[in-house]
Design an enzyme around this catalytic site. Structure first.
Site, PDB file in Angstrom:
ATOM      1  N   ASP A 148       0.826  -1.203   0.000  1.00 24.30           N
ATOM      2  CA  ASP A 148       0.000   0.000   0.000  1.00 24.30           C
ATOM      3  C   ASP A 148       0.859   1.251   0.000  1.00 24.30           C
ATOM      4  OD1 ASP A 148       0.544   0.300   2.817  1.00 24.30           O
ATOM      5  OD2 ASP A 148      -0.912  -1.329   3.084  1.00 24.30           O
ATOM      6  N   LYS A 182      -4.274   2.335   0.626  1.00 16.87           N
ATOM      7  CA  LYS A 182      -5.332   2.647   1.580  1.00 16.87           C
ATOM      8  C   LYS A 182      -5.155   4.089   2.023  1.00 16.87           C
ATOM      9  CE  LYS A 182      -4.991  -0.590   4.650  1.00 16.87           C
ATOM     10  NZ  LYS A 182      -5.517  -1.160   5.881  1.00 16.87           N
ATOM     11  N   MET A 236      -1.553   8.964  12.308  1.00 18.39           N
ATOM     12  CA  MET A 236      -2.715   9.432  11.555  1.00 18.39           C
ATOM     13  C   MET A 236      -3.320  10.681  12.198  1.00 18.39           C
ATOM     14  SD  MET A 236      -4.333   5.630  11.063  1.00 18.39           S
ATOM     15  CE  MET A 236      -3.956   5.145  12.735  1.00 18.39           C
TER      16      MET A 236
HETATM   17  N1  SAH Z   1       1.897   0.204  10.646  1.00 14.53           N
HETATM   18  C1  SAH Z   1       2.425   1.535  10.530  1.00 14.53           C
HETATM   19  C2  SAH Z   1       1.412   2.592  10.875  1.00 14.53           C
HETATM   20  C3  SAH Z   1       0.248   2.635   9.947  1.00 14.53           C
HETATM   21  S1  SAH Z   1      -0.873   3.949  10.340  1.00 14.53           S
HETATM   22  C4  SAH Z   1       3.665   1.651  11.444  1.00 14.53           C
HETATM   23  O1  SAH Z   1       3.927   0.768  12.268  1.00 14.53           O
HETATM   24  O2  SAH Z   1       4.386   2.640  11.311  1.00 14.53           O
HETATM   25  C5  SAH Z   1      -0.311   5.203   9.250  1.00 14.53           C
HETATM   26  C6  SAH Z   1       0.353   6.322  10.007  1.00 14.53           C
HETATM   27  O3  SAH Z   1       1.674   5.982  10.351  1.00 14.53           O
HETATM   28  C7  SAH Z   1       0.490   7.605   9.230  1.00 14.53           C
HETATM   29  O4  SAH Z   1      -0.712   8.348   9.234  1.00 14.53           O
HETATM   30  C8  SAH Z   1       1.572   8.299   9.999  1.00 14.53           C
HETATM   31  O5  SAH Z   1       1.056   8.875  11.145  1.00 14.53           O
HETATM   32  C9  SAH Z   1       2.462   7.147  10.430  1.00 14.53           C
HETATM   33  N2  SAH Z   1       3.633   6.989   9.548  1.00 14.53           N
HETATM   34  C10 SAH Z   1       3.960   5.913   8.830  1.00 14.53           C
HETATM   35  N3  SAH Z   1       5.140   6.088   8.202  1.00 14.53           N
HETATM   36  C11 SAH Z   1       5.570   7.313   8.542  1.00 14.53           C
HETATM   37  C12 SAH Z   1       6.725   8.062   8.233  1.00 14.53           C
HETATM   38  N4  SAH Z   1       7.680   7.604   7.430  1.00 14.53           N
HETATM   39  N5  SAH Z   1       6.855   9.295   8.776  1.00 14.53           N
HETATM   40  C13 SAH Z   1       5.904   9.786   9.593  1.00 14.53           C
HETATM   41  N6  SAH Z   1       4.802   9.112   9.922  1.00 14.53           N
HETATM   42  C14 SAH Z   1       4.620   7.887   9.422  1.00 14.53           C
END
Ligand code: SAH
Length: 474
Positions: free
Chosen positions: A248, A270, A383
């Site tokens: 995704d 998504k 998020m």
């Molecule tokens: N499973 C993922 C999170 C998914 S929810 C994890 O463990 O990181 C999606 C959220 O993750 C985004 O809205 C943001 O808040 C955060 N996110 C994911 N990658 C990011 C990145 N490289 N920099 C900042 N925020 C990030």
């Protein structure tokens, strides 16, 4: 070839080590793990060796070396810090035709020690003939990374079944194919995943009913926050094995580039409010693909079990009896914290850390605000970009100071990383002005103050040169 590589069986053979400092101790450790009977000669010995001697696991002669010490030794190591003693040991060994290694002066001895990767019973030995030991160590590091830690278990399993396989599959070519399939397929993967009983069962199955299995497997893999260097070894290996990949929007392009070239890539993006494919459809698709016998990689940003709905995806697989495994990834909070220089916990700032889903539901953010609004705690909102003004307002309303430091990290760990730091009162206006691009992570708590000093990652960002780069003081 300068030196001839061989592996010597040392079980119950006497090996003499002259010297008892740290270098000698390392050799002794290796020798003991190969089953040798070790004798050490040195007037003084370091603590570890003394301990081994007192437990009678080696013999320590607490005195200077004498020529006759080499009698009966299968191999000799000269590892003292005296060049003269080492030279004497080498000389006497040469005259008595006993193989000798002189640590740090390989030219004086008759054999040299390679750098080794130990996945017993599998051993990889690397030598540069003494010309560049650092290069050998570097190469060893690469092999360490490339050979899974459980490789030895796989070899041990093969050893256990060797005779049986020979009896069942008479033809050598067919036998070779059998082992290739086992080592490059499910048996290996199950072993690496620590499921030895399943690996054994699969091997038996291959041996006694060689019809191809109809079920594939799903790998639910965390791709980390963006920087491909943050992938795990296991993630990398499964990315090479997958035949079809469902990914995704959060999976970065450099990470996707590392997926096997001929794998089929399926985007199941998504985006908030724009699910290219509904979650239930993704769950179903995983089942359908695996049911056709394919190896399916479900690649997810960060860690699959942190706000990733990974649990729901494997729930369906478990119900339908599809084999799967889960590989953790570095979650955005860890990645952003490290690359922004904002420790999640710190003795002087935060004793706990909470990961929170900060997305809007019906125009608001429903959370247990009194539990969150605690000093001495770091809050990390995933998020949280859209709901950011509400989050900041609610935290202040429930007792956090309006001057509590807060940071928004944009695209953490990537070349587009950007860190905006402010306070709960002022961050919403700053974000409104700067319009950071998703994904972003909101971090709240006094640890944010440390960014000014500890922020180390300053990527070159040619396409966004007008933005503030690097650490900013609050
Ligand atoms: N499973 C993922 C999170 C998914 S929810 C994890 O463990 O990181 C999606 C959220 O993750 C985004 O809205 C943001 O808040 C955060 N996110 C994911 N990658 C990011 C990145 N490289 N920099 C900042 N925020 C990030």
């Amino acid at each position: 070839m300068d030196h001839f590589p061989i592996f010597v069986k040392l079980t119950d053979q006497t090996v003499l080590v002259v010297g008892a400092g740290p270098v000698a101790a390392r050799k002794v450790g290796l020798l003991m793990s190969s089953g040798a009977r070790v004798a050490v000669v040195a007037p003084a010995a370091e603590a570890g060796l003394r301990e081994l001697a007192s437990r009678r696991q080696l013999t320590w002669h607490a005195r200077e070396f004498i020529d006759d010490d080499v009698s009966g030794a299968r191999l000799v190591f000269a590892a003292t810090d005296s060049a003269a003693v080492n030279a004497r040991v080498a000389e006497i060994c040469r005259s008595r035709e006993i193989p000798v290694n002189v640590v740090d002066q390989p030219a004086l001895g008759s054999f040299i020690m390679p750098s080794i990767v130990d996945r017993s019973p599998v051993l990889a030995a690397i030598s540069t003939g003494g010309s560049a030991p650092t290069l050998a160590r570097l190469l060893r590091g690469r092999l360490e990374a490339a050979i899974p830690a459980a490789f030895g278990q796989l070899a041990a399993l093969a050893r256990e079944y060797r005779e049986q396989v020979k009896a069942v599959i008479a033809h050598p070519t067919a036998r070779r194919r059998f082992w290739e399939q086992a080592f490059d397929g499910e048996v290996a993967e199950l072993t690496f995943a620590g499921r030895e009983a399943d690996a054994r069962e699969r091997l038996e199955q291959m041996l006694h009913c060689p019809a191809p299995r109809s079920l594939g497997e799903v790998y639910l893999v965390g791709a980390g926050p963006g920087d491909p260097d943050l992938l795990t070894f296991r993630a990398m290996r499964l990315m090479q094995r997958a035949e079809v990949v469902l990914y995704d929007r959060l999976v970065s392009e450099p990470v996707l580039d590392l997926v096997r070239r001929d794998a089929e890539l399926v985007y199941v993006g998504k985006r908030r409010g724009n699910h290219a494919m509904h979650q239930r459809a993704i769950n179903e698709q995983l089942v359908e693909l695996a049911a056709t016998g394919r190896r399916v990689l479900r690649l997810k940003g960060g860690d699959p079990f942190v706000f990733g709905r990974g649990g729901e995806e494997i729930d369906t697989l478990a119900e339908r009896g599809i084999p799967f495994q889960v590989v953790p990834g570095i979650t955005a909070a860890s990645g952003c914290a490290a690359y922004a220089g904002i420790p999640l916990t710190h003795r002087d700032h935060a004793q706990s850390c909470v990961f929170v889903a900060g997305h809007l539901q019906d125009g608001t953010v429903n959370l247990n605000w009194p539990a969150l609004a605690h000093p001495g705690q770091t809050l990390v909102f995933y998020m949280g970009l859209v709901g950011l003004p509400i989050i900041c307002e609610k935290l202040v309303e429930h007792g956090l100071g309006s001057d509590t430091p807060a940071a928004l990290v944009q695209r953490g760990t990537t070349p587009q990383q950007r860190v905006l730091t402010s306070t709960l009162a002022q961050l919403p206006a700053l974000v409104e002005r700067e319009r950071p691009r998703a994904p972003t992570l909101l971090m709240v708590g006094s640890v944010v103050e440390l960014h000014g000093k500890l922020g180390w990652f300053q990527p070159d960002r040619p396409e966004s040169g007008h933005l503030t780069t690097g650490p900013q003081r609050i």
